[in-house]
Write a protein that holds these residues in place. Structure first.
Motif, PDB file in Angstrom:
ATOM      1  N   GLY A  99       0.829  -1.196   0.000  1.00  0.00           N
ATOM      2  CA  GLY A  99       0.000   0.000   0.000  1.00  0.00           C
ATOM      3  C   GLY A  99       0.864   1.247   0.000  1.00  0.00           C
ATOM      4  N   ASP A 100       0.624   2.112   0.969  1.00  0.00           N
ATOM      5  CA  ASP A 100       1.393   3.357   1.072  1.00  0.00           C
ATOM      6  C   ASP A 100       2.403   3.318   2.211  1.00  0.00           C
ATOM      7  OD1 ASP A 100       1.743   5.836  -0.237  1.00  0.00           O
ATOM      8  OD2 ASP A 100       0.750   6.902   1.404  1.00  0.00           O
ATOM      9  N   SER A 101       2.626   2.130   2.793  1.00  0.00           N
ATOM     10  CA  SER A 101       3.632   1.994   3.856  1.00  0.00           C
ATOM     11  C   SER A 101       4.979   1.631   3.252  1.00  0.00           C
ATOM     12  CB  SER A 101       3.225   0.900   4.861  1.00  0.00           C
ATOM     13  OG  SER A 101       2.068   1.267   5.573  1.00  0.00           O
ATOM     14  N   PRO A 102       6.043   2.331   3.619  1.00  0.00           N
ATOM     15  CA  PRO A 102       7.367   1.988   3.094  1.00  0.00           C
ATOM     16  C   PRO A 102       7.877   0.681   3.697  1.00  0.00           C
ATOM     17  CG  PRO A 102       7.544   3.689   4.775  1.00  0.00           C
ATOM     18  CD  PRO A 102       6.069   3.474   4.537  1.00  0.00           C
ATOM     19  N   PRO A 103       8.956   0.128   3.139  1.00  0.00           N
ATOM     20  CA  PRO A 103       9.509  -1.120   3.684  1.00  0.00           C
ATOM     21  C   PRO A 103       9.956  -0.944   5.132  1.00  0.00           C
ATOM     22  CG  PRO A 103      10.478  -0.595   1.550  1.00  0.00           C
ATOM     23  CD  PRO A 103       9.719   0.613   1.983  1.00  0.00           C
ATOM     24  N   PRO A 104       9.990  -2.032   5.895  1.00  0.00           N
ATOM     25  CA  PRO A 104      10.503  -1.952   7.265  1.00  0.00           C
ATOM     26  C   PRO A 104      11.992  -1.634   7.244  1.00  0.00           C
ATOM     27  CG  PRO A 104      10.210  -4.244   6.636  1.00  0.00           C
ATOM     28  CD  PRO A 104       9.623  -3.428   5.526  1.00  0.00           C
ATOM     29  N   ASP A 105      12.472  -0.965   8.270  1.00  0.00           N
ATOM     30  CA  ASP A 105      13.878  -0.566   8.307  1.00  0.00           C
ATOM     31  C   ASP A 105      14.820  -1.751   8.234  1.00  0.00           C
ATOM     32  OD1 ASP A 105      12.883   1.962   8.526  1.00  0.00           O
ATOM     33  OD2 ASP A 105      13.453   2.264  10.633  1.00  0.00           O
ATOM     34  N   ASP A 106      14.426  -2.879   8.835  1.00  0.00           N
ATOM     35  CA  ASP A 106      15.328  -4.035   8.884  1.00  0.00           C
ATOM     36  C   ASP A 106      15.079  -5.046   7.765  1.00  0.00           C
ATOM     37  OD1 ASP A 106      12.923  -5.091   9.692  1.00  0.00           O
ATOM     38  OD2 ASP A 106      13.616  -5.779  11.656  1.00  0.00           O
ATOM     39  N   GLY A 107      14.129  -4.775   6.865  1.00  0.00           N
ATOM     40  CA  GLY A 107      13.848  -5.694   5.769  1.00  0.00           C
ATOM     41  C   GLY A 107      13.202  -7.000   6.194  1.00  0.00           C
ATOM     42  N   ASP A 108      12.657  -7.054   7.406  1.00  0.00           N
ATOM     43  CA  ASP A 108      12.054  -8.279   7.932  1.00  0.00           C
ATOM     44  C   ASP A 108      10.567  -8.307   7.577  1.00  0.00           C
ATOM     45  OD1 ASP A 108      11.187 -10.476   9.346  1.00  0.00           O
ATOM     46  OD2 ASP A 108      12.062  -9.869  11.267  1.00  0.00           O
ATOM     47  N   TYR A 109      10.178  -9.272   6.739  1.00  0.00           N
ATOM     48  CA  TYR A 109       8.787  -9.415   6.317  1.00  0.00           C
ATOM     49  C   TYR A 109       8.172 -10.714   6.850  1.00  0.00           C
ATOM     50  CZ  TYR A 109       9.390  -5.615   2.898  1.00  0.00           C
ATOM     51  OH  TYR A 109       9.615  -4.405   2.287  1.00  0.00           O
ATOM     52  N   SER A 110       8.707 -11.242   7.908  1.00  0.00           N
ATOM     53  CA  SER A 110       8.172 -12.474   8.477  1.00  0.00           C
ATOM     54  C   SER A 110       6.796 -12.232   9.089  1.00  0.00           C
ATOM     55  CB  SER A 110       9.118 -13.021   9.545  1.00  0.00           C
ATOM     56  OG  SER A 110       9.173 -12.130  10.652  1.00  0.00           O
ATOM     57  N   PHE A 140     -12.396  -2.154 -11.731  1.00  0.00           N
ATOM     58  CA  PHE A 140     -11.282  -2.621 -12.560  1.00  0.00           C
ATOM     59  C   PHE A 140     -10.323  -1.478 -12.866  1.00  0.00           C
ATOM     60  CE2 PHE A 140      -9.280  -3.573 -16.647  1.00  0.00           C
ATOM     61  CZ  PHE A 140      -8.716  -4.809 -16.360  1.00  0.00           C
ATOM     62  N   ARG A 141     -10.859  -0.314 -13.212  1.00  0.00           N
ATOM     63  CA  ARG A 141      -9.999   0.847 -13.496  1.00  0.00           C
ATOM     64  C   ARG A 141      -9.189   1.229 -12.269  1.00  0.00           C
ATOM     65  NH1 ARG A 141     -14.705   2.595 -16.187  1.00  0.00           N
ATOM     66  NH2 ARG A 141     -15.279   3.921 -14.400  1.00  0.00           N
ATOM     67  N   ASN A 142      -9.806   1.200 -11.105  1.00  0.00           N
ATOM     68  CA  ASN A 142      -9.079   1.533  -9.877  1.00  0.00           C
ATOM     69  C   ASN A 142      -7.965   0.524  -9.608  1.00  0.00           C
ATOM     70  OD1 ASN A 142     -10.767   3.729  -9.424  1.00  0.00           O
ATOM     71  ND2 ASN A 142     -12.158   2.579  -8.096  1.00  0.00           N
ATOM     72  N   ALA A 143      -8.246  -0.761  -9.879  1.00  0.00           N
ATOM     73  CA  ALA A 143      -7.233  -1.792  -9.671  1.00  0.00           C
ATOM     74  C   ALA A 143      -6.063  -1.620 -10.628  1.00  0.00           C
ATOM     75  CB  ALA A 143      -7.851  -3.173  -9.841  1.00  0.00           C
ATOM     76  N   VAL A 144      -6.338  -1.228 -11.861  1.00  0.00           N
ATOM     77  CA  VAL A 144      -5.278  -0.985 -12.842  1.00  0.00           C
ATOM     78  C   VAL A 144      -4.422   0.200 -12.400  1.00  0.00           C
ATOM     79  CG1 VAL A 144      -4.801  -0.230 -15.211  1.00  0.00           C
ATOM     80  CG2 VAL A 144      -6.510  -2.012 -14.775  1.00  0.00           C
ATOM     81  N   HIS A 145      -5.066   1.256 -11.934  1.00  0.00           N
ATOM     82  CA  HIS A 145      -4.322   2.425 -11.444  1.00  0.00           C
ATOM     83  C   HIS A 145      -3.396   2.043 -10.296  1.00  0.00           C
ATOM     84  CE1 HIS A 145      -3.784   5.954  -8.777  1.00  0.00           C
ATOM     85  NE2 HIS A 145      -3.639   6.620  -9.915  1.00  0.00           N
ATOM     86  N   GLU A 146      -3.926   1.240  -9.368  1.00  0.00           N
ATOM     87  CA  GLU A 146      -3.107   0.815  -8.230  1.00  0.00           C
ATOM     88  C   GLU A 146      -1.967  -0.085  -8.680  1.00  0.00           C
ATOM     89  OE1 GLU A 146      -1.707   0.127  -4.300  1.00  0.00           O
ATOM     90  OE2 GLU A 146      -2.765   1.762  -5.334  1.00  0.00           O
ATOM     91  N   MET A 147      -2.207  -0.972  -9.645  1.00  0.00           N
ATOM     92  CA  MET A 147      -1.151  -1.839 -10.160  1.00  0.00           C
ATOM     93  C   MET A 147      -0.052  -1.011 -10.819  1.00  0.00           C
ATOM     94  SD  MET A 147       0.075  -4.881 -10.515  1.00  0.00           S
ATOM     95  CE  MET A 147      -1.294  -5.990 -10.125  1.00  0.00           C
ATOM     96  N   GLU A 148      -0.432  -0.020 -11.600  1.00  0.00           N
ATOM     97  CA  GLU A 148       0.564   0.856 -12.234  1.00  0.00           C
ATOM     98  C   GLU A 148       1.403   1.564 -11.178  1.00  0.00           C
ATOM     99  OE1 GLU A 148      -1.888   2.014 -16.327  1.00  0.00           O
ATOM    100  OE2 GLU A 148      -2.054   3.291 -14.535  1.00  0.00           O
ATOM    101  N   ARG A 149       0.753   2.018 -10.121  1.00  0.00           N
ATOM    102  CA  ARG A 149       1.484   2.698  -9.045  1.00  0.00           C
ATOM    103  C   ARG A 149       2.467   1.747  -8.373  1.00  0.00           C
ATOM    104  NH1 ARG A 149       1.836   3.591  -3.713  1.00  0.00           N
ATOM    105  NH2 ARG A 149       0.587   1.734  -3.323  1.00  0.00           N
ATOM    106  N   ARG A 150       2.013   0.541  -8.069  1.00  0.00           N
ATOM    107  CA  ARG A 150       2.869  -0.408  -7.359  1.00  0.00           C
ATOM    108  C   ARG A 150       4.069  -0.814  -8.200  1.00  0.00           C
ATOM    109  NH1 ARG A 150      -1.216  -4.736  -4.415  1.00  0.00           N
ATOM    110  NH2 ARG A 150      -2.576  -3.201  -3.412  1.00  0.00           N
ATOM    111  N   MET A 151       3.855  -1.008  -9.505  1.00  0.00           N
ATOM    112  CA  MET A 151       4.950  -1.461 -10.345  1.00  0.00           C
ATOM    113  C   MET A 151       6.067  -0.428 -10.470  1.00  0.00           C
ATOM    114  SD  MET A 151       4.205  -4.526 -11.019  1.00  0.00           S
ATOM    115  CE  MET A 151       5.564  -4.846 -12.153  1.00  0.00           C
ATOM    116  N   ARG A 152       5.768   0.811 -10.107  1.00  0.00           N
ATOM    117  CA  ARG A 152       6.807   1.851 -10.127  1.00  0.00           C
ATOM    118  C   ARG A 152       7.612   1.887  -8.831  1.00  0.00           C
ATOM    119  NH1 ARG A 152       2.770   4.766 -13.172  1.00  0.00           N
ATOM    120  NH2 ARG A 152       1.912   5.695 -11.265  1.00  0.00           N
ATOM    121  N   LEU A 153       7.159   1.140  -7.822  1.00  0.00           N
ATOM    122  CA  LEU A 153       7.876   1.132  -6.550  1.00  0.00           C
ATOM    123  C   LEU A 153       9.102   0.218  -6.666  1.00  0.00           C
ATOM    124  CD1 LEU A 153       4.836   0.752  -4.111  1.00  0.00           C
ATOM    125  CD2 LEU A 153       6.183   2.826  -4.521  1.00  0.00           C
ATOM    126  N   PRO A 154      10.279   0.685  -6.290  1.00  0.00           N
ATOM    127  CA  PRO A 154      11.486  -0.132  -6.441  1.00  0.00           C
ATOM    128  C   PRO A 154      11.523  -1.347  -5.530  1.00  0.00           C
ATOM    129  CG  PRO A 154      11.978   1.877  -5.219  1.00  0.00           C
ATOM    130  CD  PRO A 154      10.576   2.025  -5.732  1.00  0.00           C
TER     131      PRO A 154
END
Length: 355
Positions: free
Chosen positions: A89-100, A209-223
């Motif tokens: 979503g709009d939350s950045p990655p955790p500082d320690d990279g732990d996704y457990s 569907f349009r909203n989902a496409v917009h969100e997918m486009e946004r996510r794919m730009r996240l590194p």
């Protein structure tokens, strides 16, 4: 670095800003900085002040938007919030990279402790279902009720349709998949996700569907998009292999909160056969099965899920009131040596309780 390792991700404070996240009518977003993580919360204004708080947790690859269809249907009984887990979503990655699973659960607990919102009515879907099961097991003081929509609890025989998602946990698969699908459009990706997650993708409206496409486009730009996906998938697979007190099924047995379980008959990611096992594992549970639903019943059939939760809430409130009456009656009971005149109404209450 080995080619099979996931790429490192820059600290959250130097990540590029992606396009704005969609905010639905009546919703608002806010960010909360906690030790090691920054969380974005999606909330709605409740119908009135003083309603009990609720927190919703999404699944792998999802976001707080996954609860936007359900939350307005419960505005009159809950003060609703939905969280974007770290890296989603709009939350950045955790500082320690732990996704457990443990790390995600820790983030939820830290937020509830910091906000002072507990105990809450806790909702979880898929990965989020595993996360909130752990929260409810280790911090029962934070949970009033638990609602699990297709929770990702360990299965010995995973469905074939769930294998590609599980493979994301294998080192090297996420970069390979990224290269293979480089030419896919956002529309193609969304259609694939809907086919996997919905029992009937045609239920999605053109606007949805349009909203989902917009969100997918946004996510794919996240590194960090694929990094968050792969590491969270790996964290889920690792949780499946844990034994002892940390095993998810063992923790399910420790949950004290009244629990609503919702399973879809067309779920391609969580086996429908797991519904009965879950109903046996959670000690105070009720099971709702939706034959035509897929993996995200709160998005496909929000009215049905809302109605099932209202029944859970009514029963939980009735049980709580009965418990309070019993406690008051016990406190008001006279000493056994007291006379009838001294007992008064308290004696009648105590007799009723004993009866």
């Amino acid at each position: 670095m080995s080619s099979t390792e996931l790429p490192s991700v820059p600290p959250a404070n130097v990540l590029p800003k992606a396009a704005a996240v969609r905010v639905g009518e009546g919703e608002h977003l806010r960010s909360v900085r906690l030790p090691g993580v920054t969380l974005t919360l999606r909330a709605r204004r409740p119908a009135r002040e003083g309603l009990p708080p609720a927190l919703c947790v999404h699944g792998l690859g999802g976001s707080s938007q996954n609860w936007s269809a359900l939350m307005p249907l419960l505005d009159d009984v809950l003060d609703n919030e939905a969280v974007d887990l770290p890296g989603f979503g709009d939350s950045p990655p955790p500082d320690d990279g732990d996704y457990s699973i443990t790390a995600h659960a820790r983030a939820v607990i830290r937020y509830l402790d910091e906000a002072g919102r507990g105990p809450v009515h806790l909702f979880g879907n898929s990965l989020g279902g595993a996360v909130v099961t752990r929260v409810a097991a280790v911090r029962p003081d934070l949970v009033r009720t638990l609602t699990l929509v297709s929770p990702a609890l360990p299965e010995l025989r995973v469905q074939r349709t769930a294998v590609p998602t599980a493979l994301l946990a294998v080192p090297g698969v996420a970069p390979l998949f990224t290269r293979i699908t480089r030419e896919w459009t956002a529309e193609q990706r969304v259609r694939g996700v809907l086919a996997l997650c919905y029992g009937d993708p045609s239920r999605v409206t053109p606007e949805g569907f349009r909203n989902a496409v917009h969100e997918m486009e946004r996510r794919m730009r996240l590194p960090y998009f694929w990094d968050a996906m792969a590491r969270s998938a790996r964290g889920l697979v690792n949780a499946y292999t844990l034994g002892g007190q940390h095993a998810l099924w063992r923790q399910a047995e420790r949950v004290l909160a009244p629990t609503l379980l919702i399973y879809g008959g067309r779920d391609k990611l969580v086996g429908f056969r797991m519904a009965q096992r879950a109903a046996r594992a959670f000690r105070d549970s009720r099971l709702v099965t939706l034959p035509d639903a897929g993996h995200v019943a709160m998005m496909e059939y929000p009215e049905t899920v809302a109605a099932a939760f209202r029944e859970l809430l009514a029963d939980a409130e009735e049980s709580s009131a009965e418990g309070a009456t019993l406690v008051r009656g016990a406190k008001g009971a006279p000493d056994a040596s007291a006379g009838a005149d001294e007992a008064g109404d308290g004696g009648a209450t105590a007799d009723n309780v004993r009866g």
